[in-house]
Design a protein around this motif. Structure first.
Motif, short mmCIF file in Angstrom:
data_model
loop_
_atom_site.label_atom_id
_atom_site.label_comp_id
_atom_site.label_asym_id
_atom_site.label_seq_id
_atom_site.Cartn_x
_atom_site.Cartn_y
_atom_site.Cartn_z
N UNK A 130 0.84 -1.20 0.00
CA UNK A 130 0.00 0.00 0.00
C UNK A 130 0.87 1.25 0.00
N UNK A 131 1.95 1.24 0.77
CA UNK A 131 2.87 2.37 0.80
C UNK A 131 3.50 2.58 -0.57
N UNK A 132 3.96 1.49 -1.20
CA UNK A 132 4.57 1.58 -2.54
C UNK A 132 3.56 2.09 -3.55
N UNK A 133 2.34 1.60 -3.49
CA UNK A 133 1.30 2.04 -4.43
C UNK A 133 1.05 3.54 -4.31
N UNK A 134 1.07 4.04 -3.08
CA UNK A 134 0.79 5.45 -2.84
C UNK A 134 1.99 6.35 -3.14
N UNK A 135 3.20 5.88 -2.83
CA UNK A 135 4.39 6.74 -2.89
C UNK A 135 5.34 6.42 -4.04
N UNK A 136 5.10 5.32 -4.74
CA UNK A 136 5.93 4.89 -5.86
C UNK A 136 7.36 4.57 -5.47
N UNK A 147 15.28 -16.76 0.98
CA UNK A 147 15.19 -16.49 -0.46
C UNK A 147 13.74 -16.18 -0.85
N UNK A 148 12.80 -16.86 -0.22
CA UNK A 148 11.38 -16.63 -0.50
C UNK A 148 10.97 -15.19 -0.16
N UNK A 149 11.41 -14.70 1.01
CA UNK A 149 11.08 -13.33 1.41
C UNK A 149 11.79 -12.32 0.52
N UNK A 150 13.03 -12.60 0.15
CA UNK A 150 13.76 -11.71 -0.75
C UNK A 150 13.04 -11.62 -2.09
N UNK A 151 12.62 -12.78 -2.63
CA UNK A 151 11.89 -12.78 -3.90
C UNK A 151 10.59 -12.00 -3.80
N UNK A 152 9.87 -12.20 -2.70
CA UNK A 152 8.61 -11.49 -2.51
C UNK A 152 8.82 -9.98 -2.49
N UNK A 153 9.84 -9.54 -1.78
CA UNK A 153 10.14 -8.10 -1.72
C UNK A 153 10.66 -7.59 -3.07
N UNK A 154 11.51 -8.36 -3.73
CA UNK A 154 12.00 -7.96 -5.05
C UNK A 154 10.85 -7.78 -6.04
N UNK A 155 9.89 -8.67 -5.99
CA UNK A 155 8.74 -8.60 -6.90
C UNK A 155 7.88 -7.36 -6.67
N UNK A 156 8.02 -6.76 -5.50
CA UNK A 156 7.28 -5.54 -5.19
C UNK A 156 8.05 -4.29 -5.62
N UNK A 157 9.30 -4.48 -6.06
CA UNK A 157 10.12 -3.34 -6.41
C UNK A 157 10.91 -2.80 -5.24
N UNK A 158 11.10 -3.64 -4.24
CA UNK A 158 11.83 -3.25 -3.04
C UNK A 158 13.27 -2.89 -3.38
N UNK A 159 13.80 -1.84 -2.76
CA UNK A 159 15.17 -1.42 -2.98
C UNK A 159 15.98 -1.75 -1.73
N UNK A 160 17.13 -2.39 -1.94
CA UNK A 160 17.89 -2.91 -0.83
C UNK A 160 18.98 -1.98 -0.33
N UNK A 161 19.37 -1.00 -1.09
CA UNK A 161 20.49 -0.14 -0.72
C UNK A 161 20.12 0.94 0.28
#
Length: 153
Positions: free
Chosen positions: A7-13, A48-62
């Protein structure tokens, strides 16, 4: 938390959730949860499952706070600032503005990096195409066009 993050990503990009609440509508604790996931991945403690889930959302790791937000996000914030203010002279201090935290520092750093020859031609072109001004742009030294615009307002 995943639903809150989406929801945060959808609202804030972006997924750069503030750790402190301030005046945001961010769910309590979401920023801390995001930070912990970044730290756990760095330490090899995130599946790895959680990393994939976050990656698929466009999560940034840096590192993603203050002036170190990703280039694309800062460009988006700068364009919004320019659209609203008709100039790219972002204040370094927040004051009572709606300017995203750290954007003014980021602008100043890009001016300095260009002067030192540390900013790529691609990034210079991207900023130039937005109408970015590279010179001193504060106080009595604001550009002629900006001062005329202020007089006409």
């Amino acid at each position: 938390r995943i639903t809150q993050l989406q929801a945060f990503i959808d609202e804030n990009e972006h997924a750069n959730v503030p750790q402190r609440q301030g005046n945001t509508n961010t769910p309590a604790g979401l920023g801390i949860w995001v930070m912990q996931n970044r730290q756990n991945k760095k330490k090899g403690k995130l599946s790895a499952e959680k990393i994939d889930q976050l990656n698929n959302m466009g999560f940034e790791w840096g590192v993603t706070r203050g002036p170190n937000l990703t280039w694309d996000l800062r460009i988006t914030q700068l364009q919004a600032f320019i659209d609203e203010n008709e100039h790219a002279n972002v204040p370094q201090r927040q004051g009572n503005t709606n300017t995203p935290a750290g954007l003014g520092i980021w602008v100043m750093q890009n001016r300095q990096n260009k002067k030192k020859g540390k900013l790529s031609a691609e990034k210079i072109d991207q900023l130039n195409n937005m109408g970015f001004e590279w010179g001193v742009t504060r106080g009595p030294n604001l550009t002629w066009d900006l001062r005329i615009t202020q007089l006409q307002a």
